[in-house]
Scaffold this motif. Structure first.
Motif, short mmCIF file in Angstrom:
data_model
loop_
_atom_site.label_atom_id
_atom_site.label_comp_id
_atom_site.label_asym_id
_atom_site.label_seq_id
_atom_site.Cartn_x
_atom_site.Cartn_y
_atom_site.Cartn_z
N ARG A 139 -33.07 -4.24 10.41
CA ARG A 139 -34.36 -4.18 11.10
C ARG A 139 -35.32 -3.40 10.22
NH1 ARG A 139 -33.68 -0.70 15.75
NH2 ARG A 139 -32.94 -2.48 16.97
N ILE A 140 -36.59 -3.78 10.25
CA ILE A 140 -37.65 -3.03 9.59
C ILE A 140 -38.59 -2.51 10.67
CG2 ILE A 140 -39.58 -3.15 7.97
CD1 ILE A 140 -38.16 -5.49 6.60
N THR A 141 -38.82 -1.20 10.69
CA THR A 141 -39.70 -0.58 11.67
C THR A 141 -40.90 0.01 10.96
OG1 THR A 141 -37.84 -0.02 13.13
CG2 THR A 141 -39.91 1.16 13.48
N VAL A 142 -42.08 -0.48 11.32
CA VAL A 142 -43.32 0.07 10.79
C VAL A 142 -43.75 1.21 11.70
CG1 VAL A 142 -45.72 -0.39 10.16
CG2 VAL A 142 -43.98 -2.17 9.83
N ALA A 143 -43.77 2.43 11.18
CA ALA A 143 -44.13 3.62 11.97
C ALA A 143 -45.54 4.05 11.59
CB ALA A 143 -43.13 4.75 11.73
#
Length: 466
Positions: A62-66
């Motif tokens: 998963r890639i999470t943009v914070a």
């Protein structure tokens, strides 16, 4: 992941099974990209990272943009990416701080391996799999990319090179850090370690990485370093002077906390038996050689302190009082140092008992040294100061041998060295323990979870860590 272990220890590291995360609906790896006003670079970064992971990473990801309170179109770009790319989600914080973003997202991730990288992708992505592989295999607790390793290939200006190396020299000299690169924006951590470690990290900005690594290293966790290829981003918006100032303040704060024992690092202890050194071998006293070396080093320093204190006290009082005062002060320091450095007992559990037993050992040493001084005075009447010191050194050597034997067999026996800190008095803990969420994290009052930028019906929301 095991959860049936006491809060005072971490579970043993396990190799994640092939296909882990697929059946449970959670990815194995969650890569966080913290951003602030990155509307230009965010989309190409995520597209490139997603393509690389889809082609090369053998586990679910998963890639999470914070987003750290961006004021430009960054939130819109993040939402669009979350809608169009599988395995991408967007997360919005209303306060700035890279450390705050990482701590919040990592604290609520359901992936067993957590990572982050800078949005400029200065680090070659081919290092990503070597970075997380030791965590997936159970070999290490944390992993960092290092631009200062011998085999790293780095392209950056002289100014940044000097600042980076100077900062790491400061860490080595002031905090005794052994890792080579604290600031490289390319790190990973196992989730169960993050759950215990993150609540201890105070910084919410750029010093977050350093504080995390120093606490992990001081707790005895294993940090894996990966040489990376790294190309400097000339358009970086990092304010070097302000960041360096905040880092130095952080070094002072963490160093002071470590010096006074204010950090509960015993919570990060591994269970006995996880370390191969815990396994006894028939006919070989466990740790004897290492303990002798440590005891001799501590003893040499404490003897020096003792002689200096004796010479200082002797200027105003008689030899017996000076000897007793110097021996008392040095004995307390000697017991504390041997407890931590020689016999590897961590935490505050049992510390008072150990000091009380150390005072008994001190009393034996006092009898030996005071008796030697009394015998010297009876034999020569008024001996010189040099003669007194020579007699005291000889008496202390005999007391040192006896002290080591008593420390090893009585004060710090095997059963105490096998369990450190709070494990002296093990208390059954519930099967799971929620991790404290920082007060400054945005929370949905109705659902008791961080606010997540909605994308579509398939968008993954952050869940409470259990």
């Amino acid at each position: 992941m095991r959860t049936d272990t006491p809060w005072s220890t971490l579970p043993a590291r396990d190799h994640l099974l092939a296909g882990a995360g697929d059946t449970a609906g959670a990815p194995v790896l969650d890569v966080v990209v913290p951003v602030y006003n990155e509307e230009k670079d965010l989309e190409p970064c995520v597209l490139r990272l997603h393509d690389h992971l889809a082609r090369t990473f053998p586990y679910a990801f998963r890639i999470t943009v914070a987003d750290n309170a961006s004021t430009d179109r960054t939130p819109e770009v993040a939402q669009r990416l979350a809608r169009t790319l599988p395995g991408v989600r967007a997360y919005r914080l209303e306060q700035k701080g890279r450390g705050r973003a990482l701590r919040t997202v990592w604290s609520h991730s359901d992936a067993p391996v957590l990572a982050y990288m800078d949005v400029d992708l200065s680090t070659d992505l081919n290092a990503l799999l070597p970075l997380v592989a030791p965590l997936i295999s159970g070999h290490s607790d944390l992993a960092i990319g290092s631009r200062l390793a011998r085999s790293s290939r780095v392209v950056r200006g002289t100014k940044r090179e000097f600042i980076s190396r100077a900062y790491n020299i400061i860490l080595r000299s002031s905090l005794a850090a052994r890792f080579s690169d604290a600031q490289c924006g390319f790190k990973a951590i196992r989730r169960e370690v993050a759950q215990r470690l993150l609540p201890m990290v105070e910084d919410t900005g750029w010093f977050f990485d350093t504080e995390l690594l120093v606490l992990a290293e001081r707790a005895g966790l294993r940090i894996h370093e990966v040489p990376v290829d790294w190309v400097d981003d000339p358009d970086s918006t990092v304010h070097i002077v302000r960041t360096a100032t905040e880092d130095l303040k952080g070094v002072w704060r963490v160093g002071r906390a470590l010096a006074v024992g204010a950090l509960p690092l015993d919570r990060l202890a591994r269970p006995f038996g996880d370390d191969p050194r815990d396994r006894g071998i028939g006919g070989v006293p466990r740790g004897l050689a290492r303990q002798l070396v440590g005891f001799c080093a501590v003893g040499a320093l404490s003897t020096l302190v003792y002689l200096l204190l004796y010479s200082l006290f002797r200027q105003g009082v008689g030899p017996q009082i000076a000897n007793g005062g110097a021996l008392l002060v040095s004995a307390v320091a000697n017991t504390a140092a041997n407890r931590r450095l020689t016999f590897g007992v961590r935490g505050r559990g049992g510390a008072v008992r150990h000091q009380a037993q150390g005072l008994v050992v001190f009393a034996i040493g006092l009898v030996l040294t005071s008796g030697s001084l009394a015998a010297l005075g009876a034999a020569s009447g008024s001996p010189s100061h040099g003669t007194e010191l020579a007699v005291l050194i000889a008496a202390n050597l005999a007391a040192t041998v006896l002290r080591f034997l008593l420390f090893r067999a009585w004060v710090f026996p095997d059963r105490d060295r096998d369990r450190s800190g709070d494990a002296f008095r093990p208390v059954a803990a519930p099967a799971s323990r929620p991790v404290a969420v920082p007060a400054d994290c945005p929370v949905d009052a109705q659902a008791s979870r961080p606010a997540v930028v909605p994308a579509d019906d398939t968008h993954h929301e952050l869940r409470n860590v259990r």
